[in-house]
Design a protein around this motif. Structure first.
Motif, PDB file in Angstrom:
ATOM      1  N   THR A   1      23.328   1.961 -64.324  1.00  0.00           N
ATOM      2  CA  THR A   1      24.662   1.749 -63.778  1.00  0.00           C
ATOM      3  C   THR A   1      25.043   0.277 -63.856  1.00  0.00           C
ATOM      4  OG1 THR A   1      26.081   2.266 -61.882  1.00  0.00           O
ATOM      5  CG2 THR A   1      23.910   1.357 -61.388  1.00  0.00           C
ATOM      6  N   ASP A   2      26.328  -0.023 -63.635  1.00  0.00           N
ATOM      7  CA  ASP A   2      26.794  -1.398 -63.498  1.00  0.00           C
ATOM      8  C   ASP A   2      26.668  -1.761 -62.021  1.00  0.00           C
ATOM      9  OD1 ASP A   2      27.517  -1.005 -66.103  1.00  0.00           O
ATOM     10  OD2 ASP A   2      29.643  -1.358 -65.809  1.00  0.00           O
ATOM     11  N   TRP A   3      26.269  -2.990 -61.742  1.00  0.00           N
ATOM     12  CA  TRP A   3      26.103  -3.389 -60.341  1.00  0.00           C
ATOM     13  C   TRP A   3      26.252  -4.887 -60.178  1.00  0.00           C
ATOM     14  CZ3 TRP A   3      21.760  -6.522 -59.672  1.00  0.00           C
ATOM     15  CH2 TRP A   3      20.806  -6.454 -60.695  1.00  0.00           C
ATOM     16  N   ALA A   4      26.596  -5.285 -58.964  1.00  0.00           N
ATOM     17  CA  ALA A   4      26.693  -6.700 -58.602  1.00  0.00           C
ATOM     18  C   ALA A   4      25.918  -6.901 -57.314  1.00  0.00           C
ATOM     19  CB  ALA A   4      28.143  -7.101 -58.407  1.00  0.00           C
ATOM     20  N   LEU A   5      25.230  -8.021 -57.216  1.00  0.00           N
ATOM     21  CA  LEU A   5      24.406  -8.336 -56.055  1.00  0.00           C
ATOM     22  C   LEU A   5      24.695  -9.775 -55.660  1.00  0.00           C
ATOM     23  CD1 LEU A   5      22.052  -7.054 -54.363  1.00  0.00           C
ATOM     24  CD2 LEU A   5      20.516  -8.227 -55.894  1.00  0.00           C
ATOM     25  N   SER A   6      24.933  -9.987 -54.348  1.00  0.00           N
ATOM     26  CA  SER A   6      25.201 -11.328 -53.826  1.00  0.00           C
ATOM     27  C   SER A   6      24.249 -11.623 -52.688  1.00  0.00           C
ATOM     28  CB  SER A   6      26.629 -11.430 -53.299  1.00  0.00           C
ATOM     29  OG  SER A   6      27.545 -11.243 -54.331  1.00  0.00           O
ATOM     30  N   VAL A   7      23.747 -12.849 -52.668  1.00  0.00           N
ATOM     31  CA  VAL A   7      22.858 -13.304 -51.597  1.00  0.00           C
ATOM     32  C   VAL A   7      23.451 -14.584 -51.015  1.00  0.00           C
ATOM     33  CG1 VAL A   7      20.564 -14.152 -51.021  1.00  0.00           C
ATOM     34  CG2 VAL A   7      20.821 -12.298 -52.675  1.00  0.00           C
ATOM     35  N   ALA A   8      23.661 -14.572 -49.694  1.00  0.00           N
ATOM     36  CA  ALA A   8      24.124 -15.756 -48.969  1.00  0.00           C
ATOM     37  C   ALA A   8      23.272 -15.856 -47.708  1.00  0.00           C
ATOM     38  CB  ALA A   8      25.607 -15.638 -48.615  1.00  0.00           C
ATOM     39  N   GLY A   9      22.357 -16.793 -47.697  1.00  0.00           N
ATOM     40  CA  GLY A   9      21.441 -16.914 -46.564  1.00  0.00           C
ATOM     41  C   GLY A   9      20.544 -15.683 -46.477  1.00  0.00           C
ATOM     42  N   ASN A  10      20.522 -15.040 -45.334  1.00  0.00           N
ATOM     43  CA  ASN A  10      19.716 -13.824 -45.158  1.00  0.00           C
ATOM     44  C   ASN A  10      20.533 -12.559 -45.340  1.00  0.00           C
ATOM     45  OD1 ASN A  10      17.264 -15.085 -44.695  1.00  0.00           O
ATOM     46  ND2 ASN A  10      17.720 -15.389 -42.533  1.00  0.00           N
ATOM     47  N   ARG A  11      21.721 -12.666 -45.926  1.00  0.00           N
ATOM     48  CA  ARG A  11      22.590 -11.507 -46.121  1.00  0.00           C
ATOM     49  C   ARG A  11      22.625 -11.129 -47.602  1.00  0.00           C
ATOM     50  NH1 ARG A  11      27.859  -9.957 -43.223  1.00  0.00           N
ATOM     51  NH2 ARG A  11      28.651  -8.384 -44.634  1.00  0.00           N
ATOM     52  N   THR A  12      22.384  -9.864 -47.882  1.00  0.00           N
ATOM     53  CA  THR A  12      22.423  -9.344 -49.253  1.00  0.00           C
ATOM     54  C   THR A  12      23.502  -8.268 -49.334  1.00  0.00           C
ATOM     55  OG1 THR A  12      20.083  -9.767 -49.610  1.00  0.00           O
ATOM     56  CG2 THR A  12      21.118  -8.150 -51.051  1.00  0.00           C
ATOM     57  N   THR A  13      24.357  -8.351 -50.359  1.00  0.00           N
ATOM     58  CA  THR A  13      25.410  -7.365 -50.571  1.00  0.00           C
ATOM     59  C   THR A  13      25.246  -6.786 -51.970  1.00  0.00           C
ATOM     60  OG1 THR A  13      26.880  -8.659 -49.166  1.00  0.00           O
ATOM     61  CG2 THR A  13      27.891  -6.963 -50.547  1.00  0.00           C
ATOM     62  N   LEU A  14      25.225  -5.449 -52.073  1.00  0.00           N
ATOM     63  CA  LEU A  14      25.089  -4.759 -53.362  1.00  0.00           C
ATOM     64  C   LEU A  14      26.349  -3.990 -53.649  1.00  0.00           C
ATOM     65  CD1 LEU A  14      23.363  -3.815 -55.781  1.00  0.00           C
ATOM     66  CD2 LEU A  14      22.549  -1.970 -54.333  1.00  0.00           C
TER      67      LEU A  14
END
Length: 74
Positions: free
Chosen positions: A61-74
């Motif tokens: 699949t296509d996906w994006a992942l972001s990390v800011a400090g201790n927060r992860t967003t998929l």
């Protein structure tokens, strides 16, 4: 990657390739900070991404992942 998975790494991001699949098992990536976008090919070996807060196993699949400090967003 050999299975045609492609990855774009965002500005000011750090991405480490921990291991590349040779057909058995996933390619393992570590994203301690920043953003990535990827297209994991269908039928490929898969990608596992570790972040400070989580691990994500991605397949076909296509996906994006972001990390800011201790927060992860998929």
């Amino acid at each position: 990657f050999a299975d045609r998975t492609t990855i774009r790494v965002g500005r000011r991001s750090t991405l480490t390739v921990a291991s590349v699949s040779s057909g058995a098992g996933d390619t393992e990536l570590v994203l301690p900070a920043g953003d990535v976008w990827a297209r994991a090919s269908r039928g490929g070996s898969g990608v596992t991404v570790r972040t400070p807060a989580a691990s994500a196993a991605i397949r076909g699949t296509d996906w994006a992942l972001s990390v800011a400090g201790n927060r992860t967003t998929l």
